[in-house]
Design an enzyme around this catalytic site. Structure first.
Site, PDB file in Angstrom:
ATOM      1  N   SER A  10      -1.892  -4.019   8.239  1.00 44.01           N
ATOM      2  CA  SER A  10      -0.461  -4.348   8.338  1.00 44.01           C
ATOM      3  C   SER A  10       0.332  -3.766   7.166  1.00 44.01           C
ATOM      4  O   SER A  10       1.552  -3.750   7.185  1.00 44.01           O
ATOM      5  CB  SER A  10      -0.250  -5.866   8.358  1.00 44.01           C
ATOM      6  OG  SER A  10      -0.481  -6.410   7.072  1.00 44.01           O
ATOM      7  N   ARG A  85       0.992  -2.463  -6.557  1.00 36.77           N
ATOM      8  CA  ARG A  85       1.692  -2.440  -7.835  1.00 36.77           C
ATOM      9  C   ARG A  85       3.167  -2.725  -7.641  1.00 36.77           C
ATOM     10  O   ARG A  85       3.783  -2.168  -6.742  1.00 36.77           O
ATOM     11  CB  ARG A  85       1.559  -1.043  -8.421  1.00 36.77           C
ATOM     12  CG  ARG A  85       1.005  -1.066  -9.786  1.00 36.77           C
ATOM     13  CD  ARG A  85       0.765   0.272 -10.392  1.00 36.77           C
ATOM     14  NE  ARG A  85       0.989   1.479  -9.671  1.00 36.77           N
ATOM     15  CZ  ARG A  85       1.511   2.572 -10.230  1.00 36.77           C
ATOM     16  NH1 ARG A  85       1.893   2.553 -11.482  1.00 36.77           N
ATOM     17  NH2 ARG A  85       1.634   3.677  -9.531  1.00 36.77           N
ATOM     18  N   HIS A 178      -7.422   7.712 -11.751  1.00 33.03           N
ATOM     19  CA  HIS A 178      -6.157   7.715 -11.003  1.00 33.03           C
ATOM     20  C   HIS A 178      -5.266   6.720 -11.745  1.00 33.03           C
ATOM     21  O   HIS A 178      -5.232   5.538 -11.429  1.00 33.03           O
ATOM     22  CB  HIS A 178      -6.397   7.282  -9.552  1.00 33.03           C
ATOM     23  CG  HIS A 178      -5.124   7.142  -8.754  1.00 33.03           C
ATOM     24  ND1 HIS A 178      -4.210   8.159  -8.616  1.00 33.03           N
ATOM     25  CD2 HIS A 178      -4.600   6.081  -8.068  1.00 33.03           C
ATOM     26  CE1 HIS A 178      -3.201   7.748  -7.865  1.00 33.03           C
ATOM     27  NE2 HIS A 178      -3.413   6.489  -7.535  1.00 33.03           N
TER      28      HIS A 178
END
Ligand code: NAP
Length: 317
Positions: A10, A85, A178
């Site tokens: 979702s 984030r 990353h």
């Protein structure tokens, strides 16, 4: 029959990956797994996607489900579930809450889709790659994370736009974490087959500005539109299509290292690999200059520190 499953369907990434993969018309079924609270939204996404896909006569089954056993027989399972984030947050702030989610889902993948390749997207992705590897018990070749492939695409875009050159002419790579400790391999970057340094000598390219722009690329998008969407979704599609087609392209993914690159071990970091239908065929032992090597060691140190804290926290729970 080619089947791919998406956990956290979702969400922004889950939904966008489903659509960009479906459009390729090379997958028979995409299982869009969500928690029961999001099931209705995913059902709506599926109906909307079918409408769009019929414009291209794409023949695919999109399965909205909250029953995780439906991931059985998937070639690839994408784990994108987690807290994203927010403005001002570092990817590492998410480590402990997201590790619990990733651990639970990786255990479920091992149970229901034991022959799949697990692709982790949840941040901090390098730490989560180790969490998924340990929770699934899979061979490390079958547990990879997206991170530096996206960073590499971003670096390619920045250079292409600066030099007004088609991005296909640029070969570049970002490795390491990353996150703040990513390592752009500028010493081996080429444009049209020539080293970047020749272009820098005769241009106004400011390298430290470029590196800042690259490191802040995700945060810049999040501060303006709330989330990253198209970039990660297309980067994920690239990886999944390469795996499904057994293309053996060299792409940069997070993988658990055991000394293959500069002797770094017991930590997952982004490095170039040959990607095939079984996940990683081989890790490429990249060459770095002295500064890049030191930055790579620092990335390893930082990610190891967080991984250690996460391992401890999972043990205590
Ligand atoms: P999002 O829109 O908030 O979606 C995250 C999904 O995670 C939710 O829709 C939900 O899915 C699931 N979720 C949330 N809380 C959960 C919980 N407590 N337990 C189980 N599932 C939970 O976030 P997004 O923008 O798609 O980003 C997803 C993740 O990918 C984040 O961690 C983000 O930082 C990361 N990311 C990584 C990269 C990369 O390059 N590696 C790039 C972009 C984003 P359901 O309700 O459907 O289960």
């Amino acid at each position: 029959m080619v089947k791919v499953s998406i956990l956290g369907a979702s969400g922004t990434i889950g939904t966008n990956v489903a659509f960009s993969l479906a459009k390729e018309d090379i997958i028979d079924e995409i299982v869009m797994y969500s928690r029961p609270s999001s099931h209705e939204k995913v059902q709506g996404e599926v109906l909307d996607m079918y409408d769009a896909l019929s414009a291209d006569d794409v023949d695919i089954t999109l399965t909205a489900t909250s029953d995780i056993s439906e991931i059985a027989f998937s070639s690839v399972v994408l784990i994108t579930s987690g807290i994203p984030r927010k403005k001002g947050m570092s990817r590492l702030d998410l480590a402990i809450p997201n590790a619990k989610i990733v651990k639970e889902y990786a255990e479920a993948v091992a149970k229901y889709a034991p022959d799949s390749v697990i692709l982790i997207v949840t941040n901090p992705v390098d730490v989560m790659t180790t969490v998924a590897l340990e929770a699934s018990g899979f061979d490390k070749k079958r547990v990879i994370g997206l991170g530096n492939h996206l960073d590499s695409l971003r670096l390619k875009t920045i250079l292409a736009r600066h030099f007004h050159i088609n991005s296909g002419e640029i070969h570049t790579r970002v490795i390491g974490e990353h996150g703040d400790h990513m390592v752009p391999l500028l010493s081996s970057t080429t444009i049209g087959g020539l080293l970047l340094k020749y272009f820098v000598e005769s241009s106004d390219l400011d390298i430290s500005n470029l590196v800042n722009q690259l490191k802040n690329a995700g945060a810049t998008i999040i501060s303006r539109k709330g989330a990253t969407q198209y970039g990660p979704s297309y980067a994920i599609s690239n990886l999944i299509i390469t795996i499904i087609n057994d293309s053996r392209k060299i792409l940069t993914v997070s993988t658990y290292l055991e000394g293959e690159v500069e002797g770094v071990y017991d930590v997952s970091l982004g490095v170039p690999v040959i990607l095939c239908k079984n996940g990683i065929q081989d890790i490429i032992p990249v060459k770095m200059d002295k500064t890049e090597r030191l930055e790579f060691f620092e990335a390893a140190r930082q990610v190891k520190k967080v991984t250690k804290g996460v391992r401890q926290s999972l043990k205590n729970n």
